[in-house]
Design a protein around this motif. Structure first.
Motif, PDB file in Angstrom:
ATOM      1  N   ASP A   1       7.432  11.904  -6.244  1.00 62.40           N
ATOM      2  CA  ASP A   1       7.562  12.114  -4.613  1.00 62.40           C
ATOM      3  C   ASP A   1       7.582  10.821  -3.553  1.00 62.40           C
ATOM      4  N   GLU A   2       8.792  11.123  -2.960  1.00 55.98           N
ATOM      5  CA  GLU A   2       9.576  10.543  -1.724  1.00 55.98           C
ATOM      6  C   GLU A   2       9.895   8.918  -2.086  1.00 55.98           C
ATOM      7  N   HIS A   3      10.114   8.717  -3.614  1.00 54.28           N
ATOM      8  CA  HIS A   3      10.593   7.431  -3.998  1.00 54.28           C
ATOM      9  C   HIS A   3      12.285   7.073  -3.207  1.00 54.28           C
ATOM     10  N   ASN A   4      12.057   5.839  -1.824  1.00 50.04           N
ATOM     11  CA  ASN A   4      13.435   5.218  -1.431  1.00 50.04           C
ATOM     12  C   ASN A   4      13.608   4.398  -2.580  1.00 50.04           C
ATOM     13  N   PRO A   5      15.061   4.785  -3.157  1.00 56.44           N
ATOM     14  CA  PRO A   5      15.746   3.852  -4.587  1.00 56.44           C
ATOM     15  C   PRO A   5      15.799   2.390  -4.537  1.00 56.44           C
ATOM     16  N   PHE A   6      16.029   2.410  -2.456  1.00 55.61           N
ATOM     17  CA  PHE A   6      15.980   0.492  -2.681  1.00 55.61           C
ATOM     18  C   PHE A   6      15.051   0.064  -3.003  1.00 55.61           C
ATOM     19  N   TYR A   7      13.803   0.596  -2.687  1.00 56.30           N
ATOM     20  CA  TYR A   7      12.311   0.225  -2.960  1.00 56.30           C
ATOM     21  C   TYR A   7      11.959  -0.160  -4.395  1.00 56.30           C
ATOM     22  N   SER A   8      12.647  -0.657  -5.268  1.00 60.02           N
ATOM     23  CA  SER A   8      12.842  -0.077  -6.511  1.00 60.02           C
ATOM     24  C   SER A   8      13.767  -2.163  -7.176  1.00 60.02           C
TER      25      SER A   8
ATOM     26  N   TRP B   1      -2.024   5.183   0.640  1.00 60.81           N
ATOM     27  CA  TRP B   1      -3.507   4.196  -0.213  1.00 60.81           C
ATOM     28  C   TRP B   1      -2.874   3.945  -1.485  1.00 60.81           C
ATOM     29  N   ASN B   2      -3.702   3.115  -1.699  1.00 65.79           N
ATOM     30  CA  ASN B   2      -3.516   2.279  -2.888  1.00 65.79           C
ATOM     31  C   ASN B   2      -5.276   1.609  -3.554  1.00 65.79           C
ATOM     32  N   THR B   3      -5.130   1.687  -5.134  1.00 72.21           N
ATOM     33  CA  THR B   3      -6.468   1.297  -5.116  1.00 72.21           C
ATOM     34  C   THR B   3      -6.942  -0.410  -5.203  1.00 72.21           C
ATOM     35  N   GLN B   4      -7.540  -1.262  -4.780  1.00 72.84           N
ATOM     36  CA  GLN B   4      -7.893  -2.833  -4.614  1.00 72.84           C
ATOM     37  C   GLN B   4      -6.595  -3.030  -5.368  1.00 72.84           C
ATOM     38  N   GLU B   5      -6.518  -2.877  -6.740  1.00 74.39           N
ATOM     39  CA  GLU B   5      -5.617  -3.708  -7.287  1.00 74.39           C
ATOM     40  C   GLU B   5      -3.985  -3.496  -7.178  1.00 74.39           C
ATOM     41  N   TYR B   6      -3.396  -2.663  -6.764  1.00 74.05           N
ATOM     42  CA  TYR B   6      -2.262  -2.293  -6.463  1.00 74.05           C
ATOM     43  C   TYR B   6      -2.129  -2.432  -4.655  1.00 74.05           C
TER      44      TYR B   6
ATOM     45  N   ARG C   1       3.257  -2.455   9.642  1.00 76.79           N
ATOM     46  CA  ARG C   1       2.999  -3.294   8.725  1.00 76.79           C
ATOM     47  C   ARG C   1       2.762  -2.952   7.263  1.00 76.79           C
ATOM     48  N   GLY C   2       1.349  -1.707   7.574  1.00 76.40           N
ATOM     49  CA  GLY C   2       0.620  -1.513   6.688  1.00 76.40           C
ATOM     50  C   GLY C   2       0.822  -0.460   5.742  1.00 76.40           C
ATOM     51  N   LEU C   3       1.392   0.484   6.139  1.00 79.97           N
ATOM     52  CA  LEU C   3       2.469   1.490   6.147  1.00 79.97           C
ATOM     53  C   LEU C   3       3.036   0.972   4.671  1.00 79.97           C
ATOM     54  N   ARG C   4       3.928   0.116   4.982  1.00 82.89           N
ATOM     55  CA  ARG C   4       5.264  -0.406   4.008  1.00 82.89           C
ATOM     56  C   ARG C   4       4.350  -1.084   2.960  1.00 82.89           C
ATOM     57  N   ARG C   5       3.621  -1.872   3.205  1.00 78.27           N
ATOM     58  CA  ARG C   5       2.952  -2.640   2.506  1.00 78.27           C
ATOM     59  C   ARG C   5       2.066  -1.620   0.991  1.00 78.27           C
ATOM     60  N   GLY C   6       1.429  -0.758   2.159  1.00 77.42           N
ATOM     61  CA  GLY C   6       0.997   0.096   0.645  1.00 77.42           C
ATOM     62  C   GLY C   6       2.094   1.391  -0.136  1.00 77.42           C
ATOM     63  N   TYR C   7       3.029   1.308   0.730  1.00 74.32           N
ATOM     64  CA  TYR C   7       4.139   1.992  -0.293  1.00 74.32           C
ATOM     65  C   TYR C   7       4.939   1.361  -1.296  1.00 74.32           C
ATOM     66  N   LEU C   8       5.387   0.112  -1.391  1.00 74.70           N
ATOM     67  CA  LEU C   8       5.326  -0.936  -2.547  1.00 74.70           C
ATOM     68  C   LEU C   8       4.636  -0.674  -3.625  1.00 74.70           C
ATOM     69  N   GLY C   9       2.515  -0.801  -2.749  1.00 75.28           N
ATOM     70  CA  GLY C   9       1.860  -0.044  -4.205  1.00 75.28           C
ATOM     71  C   GLY C   9       1.801   1.451  -5.055  1.00 75.28           C
ATOM     72  N   ASN C  10       2.333   1.798  -4.230  1.00 73.23           N
ATOM     73  CA  ASN C  10       2.711   3.192  -4.803  1.00 73.23           C
ATOM     74  C   ASN C  10       3.555   3.717  -5.453  1.00 73.23           C
ATOM     75  N   VAL C  11       4.764   2.302  -5.884  1.00 76.80           N
ATOM     76  CA  VAL C  11       6.029   2.399  -6.098  1.00 76.80           C
ATOM     77  C   VAL C  11       5.364   1.195  -7.347  1.00 76.80           C
ATOM     78  N   ALA C  12       4.469   0.281  -7.084  1.00 76.99           N
ATOM     79  CA  ALA C  12       4.312   0.006  -8.301  1.00 76.99           C
ATOM     80  C   ALA C  12       3.326   0.749  -9.363  1.00 76.99           C
ATOM     81  N   PHE C  13       2.714   1.810  -9.075  1.00 76.66           N
ATOM     82  CA  PHE C  13       1.865   3.057  -9.716  1.00 76.66           C
ATOM     83  C   PHE C  13       2.397   3.023 -10.001  1.00 76.66           C
ATOM     84  N   ILE C  14       3.456   3.944  -9.797  1.00 72.93           N
ATOM     85  CA  ILE C  14       4.652   4.942 -10.717  1.00 72.93           C
ATOM     86  C   ILE C  14       5.249   3.852 -11.267  1.00 72.93           C
TER      87      ILE C  14
END
Length: 458
Positions: free
Chosen positions: A10-17, A192-197, A240-253
């Motif tokens: 949901d809501e994955h901008n492909p340029f963030y891969s 939102w991320n877990t600490q790992e992500y 900055r926080g939203l952009r960092r968290g988004y990368l963690g969300n993509v990594a989870f997916i």
């Protein structure tokens, strides 16, 4: 005949891969899928908003045909058969896991089985007024939605875990072709991320390269969206926080895609099963001062589309534009099933590698802009036809970031793409039709009549 699995984030901008060129975000599972199959470099959603986009994918129909214009689910027609039912009726086993958010309730969609369905309760989103333009009063508070929560991914893990159990335990027992659709909520906001992500990409807390000073940020529709979502109030820390968290969300997916590929291998079904990874729409992520979706700019309307399996060539990249309807059509092609002739799209399997004449269409009639907009992509050119604002024309090979509107410089190309648009619909008629429909939805909301509603109009 082949089986098919579609994993829809949901809501994955492909340029963030990594597959689509991000400079440091690693997505090894998407890279693995790409190496084993085909990357569609220019894939689009039917509309950059959850319910319209998902409804179009579910039904094979254009958004203006469905009249599902926003995330409000009051007064919608429900007589459109789903791809799950049409396939099921032809002997294909159809399993669905996760988010629904379409024109009909999950239990009436006709899939063979549905699990962990996440549905919008009526009336859905009520902040969709465009005449006058609604301002989402709580929108600025969303900018605090990032950081660490240890249960950040619990909902998606329940969905993917059950889907993997089905793949291991049920799929091998079936003596008929099958399709499985898995819908996960990430990387949709909040971030939102877990600490790992969260720890993966501290450098991800950067600022967008192109901000509010750009010409494209000050188009009337872009200003509408910034006002609707109050994004000009976001602080640098929040951005900055939203952009960092988004990368963690993509990594989870990406990790969940890897688990899916491993389970498919372990079950012995890899050689007979196609896997397609995609999303329902993108996310602006602060580009032009804009956030989330609702825009026909590339970051919002583009989606990832990576397909591997017996029907797809290995290591191939397709330039020809495609869309979500083509992904849905691929399920029918793989199963050898008959798809309704009036549905939009053609199978990814039959799309030419480089077809400059193929046309892709998207549209937007939802919250945050004063009126409707229509997109035509043909070759390297993209037209955004705005009902109540200047039209926009971009040459995406030369200007992939859509910084320079060349509508006035190439009138013949603008006419050519507008002609393609009018072969699909009349933008004037469909824009006004959408406004009438939404006025009726607003009346139903005022009268609290949506519990005993009838279709809002035609």
């Amino acid at each position: 005949m082949s089986n098919s699995i579609v994993l829809i984030s949901d809501e994955h901008n492909p340029f963030y891969s990594a597959v689509y060129g991000h400079s440091f975000l690693r997505t090894p599972s998407m890279e693995r899928l790409a190496a084993e199959g085909t990357v569609y470099e220019n894939a689009y959603c039917p509309s950059p908003l959850c319910t319209p986009s998902r409804s179009a994918f579910m039904s094979g129909r254009r958004v203006h045909e469905l009249q599902v214009y926003s995330n409000c689910n009051v007064g919608l027609r429900t007589d459109f058969p789903s791809y799950g039912k049409v396939l099921h009726d032809q002997g294909v086993y159809t399993a669905h896991f996760g988010k629904i958010h379409v024109y009909e309730s999950a239990k009436r969609l006709g899939f063979t089985e549905i699990h962990h369905r996440k549905e919008h309760k009526k009336p859905g989103d009520k902040n969709f007024s465009r005449r006058p333009l609604a301002i989402r009063k709580d929108a600025a508070q969303r900018a605090d939605g990032y950081g660490v929560k240890e249960d950040a991914f619990d909902g998606d893990l329940k969905v993917i875990n059950e889907a993997l159990n089905w793949l291991r335990e049920v799929a091998p027992t079936l003596n008929q072709p099958w399709t499985m659709t898995i819908n996960l909520l990430n990387p949709h906001f909040p971030q939102w991320n877990t600490q790992e992500y969260w720890n993966l990409y501290p450098q991800g807390g950067d600022l967008p390269r192109y901000g509010k000073e750009e010409e494209s940020a000050n188009h009337p529709y872009a200003r509408d969206l910034r006002m609707h979502f109050q994004t000009d109030l976001f602080t640098e820390e929040q951005v900055r926080g939203l952009r960092r968290g988004y990368l963690g969300n993509v990594a989870f997916i990406d990790d969940q895609l890897g688990r899916l590929l491993d389970a498919l291998q372990e079950s012995g079904l890899k050689e007979s099963t196609n896997v397609i990874y995609t999303s329902d729409h993108g996310d602006m992520l602060g580009k032009f001062g804009m956030w989330w979706k609702c825009s026909l700019y590339e970051d919002s309307v583009r989606i990832p589309c990576i397909a591997a399996g017996p029907d797809f060539a290995k290591g191939k990249r397709v330039e020809t534009p495609v869309d979500s309807h083509d992904i849905q059509a691929s399920l029918f092609h793989a199963a050898g099933a008959q798809r309704p002739s009036h549905w939009a799209g053609e199978p990814l399997q039959t799309v030419k590698e480089c077809d400059p004449e193929r046309v892709v269409f998207s549209e937007y009639h939802g919250h945050g802009t004063r009126s409707g907009a229509f997109l035509i992509r043909k070759g390297d050119w993209k037209l955004i036809y705005n009902a109540e604002a200047p039209h926009q024309l971009y040459h995406l090979r030369e200007d992939p970031d859509e910084l320079n509107n060349v509508f006035a410089d190439y009138p013949e190309k603008a006419v050519e793409l507008e002609t393609e648009l009018r072969r699909i619909c009349s933008p004037e008629l469909e824009d006004e039709r959408a406004h009438r429909f939404q006025q009726e939805q607003l009346r139903l909301l005022r009268d609290k009549a949506f519990e005993n509603e009838t279709p809002a109009g035609a």
